[in-house]
Design an enzyme around this catalytic site. Structure first.
Site, short mmCIF file in Angstrom:
data_model
loop_
_atom_site.label_atom_id
_atom_site.label_comp_id
_atom_site.label_asym_id
_atom_site.label_seq_id
_atom_site.Cartn_x
_atom_site.Cartn_y
_atom_site.Cartn_z
N CYS A 44 42.35 21.94 2.19
CA CYS A 44 43.69 22.49 2.10
C CYS A 44 44.17 22.80 3.51
CB CYS A 44 43.66 23.78 1.29
SG CYS A 44 42.93 23.58 -0.33
N LYS A 61 39.71 0.47 2.66
CA LYS A 61 41.14 0.65 2.93
C LYS A 61 41.96 0.25 1.70
CE LYS A 61 41.07 2.69 5.57
NZ LYS A 61 40.13 3.28 6.48
N LYS A 64 42.86 14.27 4.03
CA LYS A 64 42.46 13.71 5.31
C LYS A 64 41.12 14.25 5.78
CE LYS A 64 43.18 11.44 9.13
NZ LYS A 64 42.90 9.98 9.01
N HIS A 117 22.88 -12.91 -5.25
CA HIS A 117 21.97 -11.97 -5.90
C HIS A 117 22.68 -11.14 -6.96
CE1 HIS A 117 18.81 -13.09 -3.17
NE2 HIS A 117 19.59 -12.84 -2.14
N ARG A 164 46.57 17.22 4.74
CA ARG A 164 45.27 17.81 4.41
C ARG A 164 45.13 18.08 2.91
NH1 ARG A 164 42.66 20.29 8.98
NH2 ARG A 164 41.31 21.32 7.51
N ASN A 216 40.89 27.98 2.29
CA ASN A 216 40.37 26.61 2.29
C ASN A 216 38.86 26.73 2.19
OD1 ASN A 216 39.93 23.85 2.74
ND2 ASN A 216 39.87 24.14 4.96
N GLY A 217 38.25 26.01 1.24
CA GLY A 217 36.80 26.08 1.09
C GLY A 217 36.43 26.32 -0.36
N GLU A 233 34.77 -1.78 5.38
CA GLU A 233 35.95 -1.01 5.77
C GLU A 233 37.22 -1.60 5.13
OE1 GLU A 233 36.50 1.74 6.92
OE2 GLU A 233 38.51 1.69 7.77
N TRP A 264 44.78 21.11 -1.94
CA TRP A 264 44.05 19.97 -2.50
C TRP A 264 43.07 20.60 -3.47
CZ3 TRP A 264 39.03 18.18 -2.86
CH2 TRP A 264 38.87 16.82 -3.14
N GLU A 293 41.58 2.88 -1.16
CA GLU A 293 42.22 4.18 -0.99
C GLU A 293 43.74 4.10 -0.87
OE1 GLU A 293 41.13 6.60 2.42
OE2 GLU A 293 40.76 4.83 3.61
C1 AGP Z 1 38.94 6.83 5.66
O1 AGP Z 1 40.08 6.08 5.50
C2 AGP Z 1 38.82 8.00 4.82
N1 AGP Z 1 39.98 8.76 4.71
C3 AGP Z 1 37.50 8.76 4.91
O2 AGP Z 1 36.53 7.86 4.48
C4 AGP Z 1 37.08 9.34 6.28
O3 AGP Z 1 36.77 8.33 7.17
C5 AGP Z 1 35.85 10.26 6.04
O4 AGP Z 1 36.23 11.31 5.20
C6 AGP Z 1 35.27 10.80 7.31
O5 AGP Z 1 36.18 11.62 7.99
P1 AGP Z 1 35.95 12.03 9.50
O6 AGP Z 1 35.94 10.78 10.30
O7 AGP Z 1 37.09 12.94 9.82
O8 AGP Z 1 34.62 12.73 9.56
#
Ligand code: AGP
Length: 589
Positions: free
Chosen positions: A2, A470, A584, A489, A27, A100-101, A466, A74, A473
């Site tokens: 959050c 992408k 994020k 396999h 966030r 937050n937490g 990767e 969040w 998400e």
């Molecule tokens: C990537 O697009 C994601 N949003 C997520 O996987 C991110 O890379 C991961 O949470 C790690 O975050 P950081 O690099 O801030 O540690």
């Protein structure tokens, strides 16, 4: 996950807090709220939804008062409802809290507080903090003391801010395992989970450490540890500027950040030579090099591991931070742990770092946010210097991490020729960005396919992973990244007429085998999207990338995959900057 921010000073708080909420919305963005105190009256406005939408009918900006707190949520405990949105208040509505937490013992606390007559209005873990503050306020007058008594009751991770109607000149923040930073201005002070919340007003920052509280007034900031002893702190001048957080001429932050990569790559490679030397020496001397990270940063870690093995014959281990506790038996005093992170606040990573330090390991890091917890926990850190990354999907931070991985690996073996090619790689990235129209065509043709596969070998495998991440998400298509050799396999069984497969196939030692993989899949009906410097008739779609040194292809072949995910999201009418269910910075485990 959050975003939290608070202000006390000469100005009206609500407009400053509202601006901070918009800056921090990345966030967490399912609910938002603000509490202010005017006179001795505490007023709270909150609801589920996006900040700007809520403001349309609640009119945050009209709230009066020179002290306030604000939260963008969040959800972790409790659904996305108005009741569960923060701030939360105590029964007498004289204390407001944002958090937050995760408060791990909230159930027990709630039962005990209910037995004492407290009435709860939400399903959140946070609300217990408000009631605990009220409970301790019955015995203690001083707001600092009330907060110090309250943190003794809490288990779990938290960064929370509290304001008291009885003490309208004091904003208090407490931190344990979740970030908090104080922004200092001449006309008042902020506390927030993220410097972006106040970057429009100041670049002078104090970072709180774990088990500290900040007692902030208009003209005074005092920090104490949880035992109540004063702590002296330095003010840091942060390098980010307010202009770095604008979308400029772009429709979304994500596309802006994709297009910034020629510049951010140059910035990542601009490093203090002494730090690079120390990093390189430590990697060479260490008995065990271990790498840890999450998500996209983990994919960059895979590239670093491959380069160290391939070029320098250095064997390193790599573990997902979330698996570290179950898979790090070999970490010890002779280990060097390298953590990679954009935010430097990812809870799983910080827990791996704490674990490794307990076992005597040295911790180095590659990160974006200078001053973050990871930065402060590391004996040495290299910043990728890519500026604030606001799109939830990591893009420019990934190529920044890759750039540093290459810089380190080439420096370990003194490969001056490749170091010089690396410094010019931004030009090839500029070329690849010109392929955007082609990528839009591909995105349009395949956007509604249920399943995508991204296939590569060697250094291209992390990029295949990767590319799939992408697309998942941003556009919500199911996607899988995999090694070319693994198809037979199992996964080949899923290839059918029209299945799109992105084949990462620049000319290097994997080229011929990847063409064979492409043929196997095409024979079973797959549509082959080739990403290569060399056309081939087997590709149904061809995304051309320039010829570069064969080790450097990952840095450029990821760009079309980022653009593909972005455009698929836009064409599917999804918001690429704020993907559903994600945040994020994942500051909870
Ligand atoms: C990537 O697009 C994601 N949003 C997520 O996987 C991110 O890379 C991961 O949470 C790690 O975050 P950081 O690099 O801030 O540690």
């Amino acid at each position: 996950m959050c975003g939290i921010t608070g202000y006390v000073g000469e100005e009206e708080a609500a407009p400053l807090l509202y601006n901070g909420l918009k800056r921090m919305e990345y966030r967490g963005y399912d609910s938002a709220g603000i509490a202010t105190i005017s006179g001795n009256q505490l007023v709270v406005k909150k609801d589920a939804g996006k900040v700007a939408e809520i403001n349309n009918y609640l009119d945050f900006l009209s709230m009066r008062g020179k002290i306030g707190i604000a939260h963008t949520r969040w959800a972790t405990h409790g659904g996305v409802t108005k009741e569960n949105a923060h701030p939360h208040v105590s029964c007498k509505i004289d204390v407001a809290v944002i958090h937050n937490g995760i408060i791990e013992n909230h159930q027990q606390l709630k039962e005990a507080l209910k037995a004492d007559g407290h009435i709860f209005n939400s399903e959140t873990d946070t609300e217990v903090i408000a009631h605990l503050l009220e409970k301790h306020a019955e015995k203690h007058k001083d707001s600092k003391r009330i907060v110090l008594e309250t943190v003794k009751d809490l288990k779990g991770s938290f960064a929370f801010l509290a304001i008291f109607a009885s003490d309208p000149e004091t904003l208090i923040g407490a931190r344990k395992d979740a970030p908090l930073a104080i922004g200092i201005t001449r006309r008042g002070n902020f506390i927030a989970s993220d410097i972006l919340a106040f970057i429009d007003y100041t670049d002078r920052v104090i970072f709180l450490d774990n088990r500290e509280i900040a007692v902030v007034k208009q003209d005074k900031v005092q920090i104490y540890n949880f035992a109540g002893r004063p702590v002296q702190k330095q003010i840091t001048q942060v390098a980010w500027e307010a202009k770095d957080t604008s979308k400029a001429e772009f429709a979304h932050y994500t596309t802006k950040e994709i297009h910034e990569q020629p510049q951010t790559l140059k910035a990542a490679l601009y490093q203090d030579q002494d730090k690079i030397k120390r990093f390189v020496e430590a990697v060479k001397q260490s008995e065990h090099v271990n790498i840890t990270a999450c998500g996209t940063s983990y994919h960059a870690g895979l590239v670093l591991r491959n380069l160290l093995a391939r070029l320098a014959k250095i064997r390193s281990g790599i573990t997902l931070s979330s698996e570290f506790a179950h898979d790090a038996e070999l970490i010890g005093p002779d280990s060097l742990l390298i953590g990679l992170s954009q935010s430097g606040e990812t809870a799983d990573l910080l827990s791996a770092v704490a674990d490794a330090k307990k076992k005597g390991a040295e911790v180095f890091s590659i990160l974006n946010v200078v001053g973050s917890t990871l930065d402060r926990e590391s004996a040495l850190s290299l910043s990728i210097n890519c500026g604030p990354e606001i799109g939830v999907a990591a893009t420019k931070s990934f190529t920044g991490q890759l750039a540093i991985a290459y810089l380190l690996a080439f420096s370990v073996v003194d490969d001056m020729r490749r170091l010089s090619e690396l410094r010019n790689i931004w030009k090839a990235v500029e070329e690849v960005l010109k392929q955007e129209d082609k990528v839009v065509d591909v995105a349009d043709k395949y956007k509604d396919c249920n399943d995508f596969y991204f296939v590569g070998r060697g250094l291209h495998l992390p990029i295949a992973l990767e590319g799939a991440l992408k697309l998942k998400e941003l556009a919500y298509n199911h996607a899988e990244g995999m090694a070319g050799g693994e198809l037979k396999h199992g996964t080949l069984a899923l290839i059918e007429e029209g299945t799109p497969v992105v084949v990462l196939n620049p000319e290097d030692e994997t080229y011929d085998e990847m063409l064979s993989n492409a043929s196997e899949m095409k024979a079973r009906g797959a549509r082959i999207i080739g990403v290569s410097n060399k056309p081939n008739q087997i590709y149904d779609e061809f995304i051309e990338i320039p010829k570069v040194d064969k080790l450097l292809y990952p840095l450029i072949e990821v760009i079309p995959l980022q653009m593909l995910a972005y455009h698929a999201a836009v064409l599917r009418k999804k918001d690429p900057d704020y993907p559903r269910n994600l945040a994020k910075s994942v500051t909870v485990k």
